[in-house]
Design a protein around this motif. Structure first.
Motif, PDB file in Angstrom:
ATOM      1  N   THR A  33       0.841  -1.201   0.000  1.00 60.89           N
ATOM      2  CA  THR A  33       0.000   0.000   0.000  1.00 60.89           C
ATOM      3  C   THR A  33       0.875   1.250   0.000  1.00 60.89           C
ATOM      4  O   THR A  33       0.602   2.228  -0.709  1.00 60.89           O
ATOM      5  N   SER A  34       1.959   1.220   0.769  1.00 64.07           N
ATOM      6  CA  SER A  34       2.845   2.380   0.840  1.00 64.07           C
ATOM      7  C   SER A  34       3.578   2.608  -0.478  1.00 64.07           C
ATOM      8  O   SER A  34       3.899   3.752  -0.819  1.00 64.07           O
ATOM      9  N   PHE A  35       3.850   1.536  -1.232  1.00 66.32           N
ATOM     10  CA  PHE A  35       4.475   1.704  -2.544  1.00 66.32           C
ATOM     11  C   PHE A  35       3.565   2.503  -3.473  1.00 66.32           C
ATOM     12  O   PHE A  35       3.989   3.473  -4.105  1.00 66.32           O
ATOM     13  N   HIS A  36       2.301   2.084  -3.572  1.00 67.54           N
ATOM     14  CA  HIS A  36       1.380   2.787  -4.462  1.00 67.54           C
ATOM     15  C   HIS A  36       1.025   4.164  -3.926  1.00 67.54           C
ATOM     16  O   HIS A  36       0.765   5.091  -4.704  1.00 67.54           O
ATOM     17  N   LEU A  37       1.016   4.302  -2.623  1.00 68.03           N
ATOM     18  CA  LEU A  37       0.759   5.608  -2.030  1.00 68.03           C
ATOM     19  C   LEU A  37       1.823   6.618  -2.475  1.00 68.03           C
ATOM     20  O   LEU A  37       1.530   7.794  -2.697  1.00 68.03           O
ATOM     21  N   SER A  38       3.070   6.159  -2.633  1.00 69.39           N
ATOM     22  CA  SER A  38       4.155   7.064  -3.014  1.00 69.39           C
ATOM     23  C   SER A  38       4.204   7.315  -4.519  1.00 69.39           C
ATOM     24  O   SER A  38       4.881   8.249  -4.960  1.00 69.39           O
ATOM     25  N   ARG A  39       3.499   6.503  -5.334  1.00 67.88           N
ATOM     26  CA  ARG A  39       3.491   6.707  -6.787  1.00 67.88           C
ATOM     27  C   ARG A  39       2.397   7.677  -7.236  1.00 67.88           C
ATOM     28  O   ARG A  39       2.495   8.282  -8.297  1.00 67.88           O
ATOM     29  N   LYS A  40       1.386   7.817  -6.462  1.00 70.76           N
ATOM     30  CA  LYS A  40       0.208   8.568  -6.889  1.00 70.76           C
ATOM     31  C   LYS A  40       0.393  10.083  -6.939  1.00 70.76           C
ATOM     32  O   LYS A  40      -0.233  10.746  -7.780  1.00 70.76           O
ATOM     33  N   GLY A 219       6.729   9.938   1.005  1.00 72.75           N
ATOM     34  CA  GLY A 219       8.091   9.424   1.084  1.00 72.75           C
ATOM     35  C   GLY A 219       8.462   9.008   2.490  1.00 72.75           C
ATOM     36  O   GLY A 219       9.103   7.969   2.703  1.00 72.75           O
ATOM     37  N   VAL A 220       8.075   9.807   3.470  1.00 68.62           N
ATOM     38  CA  VAL A 220       8.337   9.460   4.870  1.00 68.62           C
ATOM     39  C   VAL A 220       7.562   8.208   5.265  1.00 68.62           C
ATOM     40  O   VAL A 220       8.072   7.339   5.997  1.00 68.62           O
ATOM     41  N   ILE A 221       6.339   8.070   4.765  1.00 69.13           N
ATOM     42  CA  ILE A 221       5.505   6.906   5.106  1.00 69.13           C
ATOM     43  C   ILE A 221       6.131   5.615   4.581  1.00 69.13           C
ATOM     44  O   ILE A 221       6.249   4.617   5.312  1.00 69.13           O
ATOM     45  N   ILE A 222       6.568   5.597   3.315  1.00 71.12           N
ATOM     46  CA  ILE A 222       7.130   4.360   2.772  1.00 71.12           C
ATOM     47  C   ILE A 222       8.467   4.030   3.442  1.00 71.12           C
ATOM     48  O   ILE A 222       8.792   2.853   3.650  1.00 71.12           O
TER      49      ILE A 222
END
Length: 490
Positions: A33-40, A219-222
């Motif tokens: 989820t964090s990967f896609h969160l950082s792409r959006k 970025g901080v989240i991932i």
């Protein structure tokens, strides 16, 4: 003695293996989820990088009565270098740089991932991905206007993000067998849409005031999730022996609850099979066909991912935040579509048939909509029908092929097979947004025609697998494949 509370009875009804499965399911869900969160964020910020807000200034003159408003395009509030007339091509180039690097890196990532500890490999990938995502946002903080800087960050981020998908699919494949794999993977794969939705909401919250934070916060989240991955991820089933010093409670009716006072963990590792070669993975039946199908399906999905908010902004004349919020409906439909595809494929035992039906129904929905109501309906339905096959191929199908009977139990092929399928799909993901950037200059209708063509090509490719699985192997006949498809649904 007091009776055991029902909650404690429920918790103790599961064995240790079931708890590990549930924990791995939840953890890998959050990781990707964090990967896609950082792409959006890039798709949300596009409408802020180029804005229709040229300022009208008053030109100086000798007489105040003769003053006329003069347009000063050099004072346009767009972010340089995206203030030019070819801004769509520049934005498309940024998408292409990320996705092209992702596609190339994916072929190598699976091979490397099989030869390294997955937990460490995934951790390094998430930390570096967080670094480059934040670096893009720092371009706003430090007033960077170099196109080369943003292209470099996108390429680097695309390469390191390839560590994610083969790793998490291998972990989930190691813990869950083939029983009800479609349903389990359908539920699990909703992390893609959940990540897109959260990424849209986070980026949309900051985009109008400080678009740099639209990248820095994800970025901080991932990066934080990378630390959690290092601390807690269990890669595969292992024999763990626990030595417990316990205090017995509630021993009534032979039902006891033990509270651990101290534990000693001993991990026993077993000899692992050798990793499969790239060409060996290609020879697995179905890998090439599903890879090509995913190429076209991912082309459609990623074009929506990267260009939908900008399209809504231009077509519906909404601001960046509202367009980002509305675009999440595509991902809401994707969650339902992924679960539905998994359930249907489990029930019928036909992964290819399920993909073909959803692709056939998706083609008419990938069209230009007018008005808020039709747009909302199109996004929900299209999201489900487009992301359903995409989710099924990248999860359950990849896991099935990675544990194919021809491998004779060599489960280490799963990472390479997953990387080949998703890497080929990522080629389509790179081409789609690039074509959208080029075709949108001629009108958005051209983009939608391209999407419908890609959807039909995905159906055409998968029809070969339908035919070979439904009648005589090796004979390709699209009409025969369609007959098999319809027969399976009777």
């Amino acid at each position: 003695m007091a009776p055991v509370p029902p909650g404690i009875r429920f918790l103790t009804s599961f064995n240790r293996d079931q708890w590990y499965r549930a924990f791995t399911f939840g953890l890998t869900f959050l990781l990707y989820t964090s990967f896609h969160l950082s792409r959006k964020p890039i798709s949300i910020v596009k409408s802020e990088l180029h804005k229709n807000c040229s300022h009208v200034m008053e030109a100086p003159s000798e007489s105040s009565s003769s003053q006329q408003p003069v347009l000063h395009p050099e004072l346009d509030c767009s972010w340089k270098p995206f203030d030019r007339n070819n801004y769509k091509q520049l934005l498309g180039a940024m998408d292409y740089s990320f996705l092209c690097a992702y596609a190339i890196g994916m072929y190598l990532s699976g091979i490397i991932g099989e030869r390294l500890p997955i937990r460490l490999y995934l951790t390094v990938g998430m930390l570096t991905s967080g670094l480059f995502t934040c670096l893009f946002g720092l371009g706003y903080v430090y007033d960077v206007h170099s196109l080369g800087f943003y292209i470099f960050v996108q390429v680097a981020n695309g390469l390191v993000q390839t560590t994610g998908w083969p790793s998490v699919v291998t972990c989930i494949g190691n813990w869950f067998g083939k029983g009800r794999r479609g349903l389990i993977m359908g539920l699990w794969n909703s992390h893609t849409s959940v990540g897109n939705i959260l990424g849209s909401l986070i980026a949309g919250y900051y985009v109008s005031s400080n678009w740099g934070l639209s990248f820095i916060v994800p970025g901080v989240i991932i990066a934080a999730m990378g630390v959690i991955c290092f601390l807690f991820l269990i890669e595969r089933k292992i024999r763990i022996q626990f030595s417990w010093d316990t205090e017995l409670l509630l021993g009534q009716e032979s039902i006891g609850v033990c509270v651990p006072v101290q534990q000693v963990v001993v991990v026993k590792s077993e000899a692992e099979p050798s990793a499969i070669s790239f060409m060996g993975a290609l020879r697995i039946p179905g890998v090439v066909e599903f890879s090509l199908c995913l190429l076209f399906a991912k082309l459609v999905s990623y074009t929506f991912l990267f260009w939908l908010p900008l399209y809504i902004t231009k077509a519906a004349h909404l601001d960046a935040k509202k367009a980002g919020d509305l675009s999440t409906l595509f991902d809401v439909g994707g969650i339902v579509g992924g679960i539905l595809a998994g359930v249907l494929s489990d029930k019928m035992g036909k992964r290819a048939t399920t993909c073909a039906v959803m692709l056939l129904l998706a083609a008419p929905t990938v069209c230009h909509s007018f008005g808020l109501g039709p747009t909302v309906g199109m996004l929900l339905v299209c999201g489900g029908l487009v992301n359903g096959p995409y989710a099924l191929i990248t999860t359950a199908v990849s896991a099935d092929l990675g544990t194919h009977k021809s491998l004779k139990g060599n489960a280490r092929a799963l990472s390479t097979v997953t990387a080949i399928i998703d890497g080929t799909g990522s080629v389509g993901a790179a081409v789609g947004p690039l074509l959208a950037g080029l075709l949108s200059a001629q009108g958005w209708d051209q983009v939608f025609y391209m999407l419908m063509t890609a959807d039909f090509l995905a159906l055409l490719v998968i029809s070969e697998d339908l035919q070979t699985s439904g009648s005589q192997p090796g004979i390709w006949d699209p009409l025969g494949g369609l007959n098999t498809l319809l027969k399976d649904f009777k």
